[in-house]
Motif scaffolding. Structure first.
Motif: not given
Length: 166
Positions: A92, A115, A117, A155-156
């Motif tokens: 990203t 990202s 996960n 966020s990452h």
């Protein structure tokens, strides 16, 4: 003849890696992918995806995700991470403007954002050494055996590939 023997002895020690400290160090700039498409092709072949909020790849627009001028070793690092972890990897953030400055920065080709996960999170926290919290944003950092740093931002994952430069 004595001078020749000394040179021969030094050459032998150098070849054996025992005289490296006495040799001058030369630091070359890392090899780069000159264009976004050249790096993207390598990522695509490895099954790595990327996305941007601006749906673009212009390095000079901070809502794009660009690989222009990214270090070849950074691309190799993220590909190696995907292979080792067997996780889905979506980038990203690349070399586009808008990230923090510095020598080992996104702009200079040393970093990517991916990202989070469950697979990647578990792989990083389970296989890499916890390295404390980063100053400034308090992100938890994990260091790979190769010395690369994976920082869990909000966020990452912000990944710094030192590429043997440190």
């Amino acid at each position: 003849m004595k001078h020749h023997a000394t040179l021969t002895a030094c050459a032998s020690l150098l070849a054996a890696g025992m005289l490296a400290a006495a040799a001058p160090s030369v630091s070359a700039d890392p090899a780069k992918y000159p264009t976004h498409n050249a790096a993207a092709q390598q990522l695509r072949q490895a099954g790595i995806t990327w996305s941007s909020s601006g749906r673009c790849s212009d390095r000079n627009v901070n809502t794009c995700t660009s690989f222009t001028q990214i270090n070849k070793a950074t691309i190799a690092g993220v590909i190696a991470f995907k292979k080792a972890s067997r996780c889905a990897v979506n980038i990203t953030g690349g070399t586009e403007k808008g990230h923090s400055p510095g020598t080992y920065s996104h702009w200079n080709g040393y970093k990517v954002d991916i990202s989070p996960n469950q697979c990647a999170d578990n792989y990083i926290t389970g296989n890499f050494r916890y390295a404390g919290r980063r100053g400034g944003d308090n992100a938890k950092m994990y260091k790979s055996p190769a010395g690369n740093v994976y920082a869990r931002e909000g966020s990452h994952w912000d990944i710094l590939y030192y590429n043997g430069n440190r």
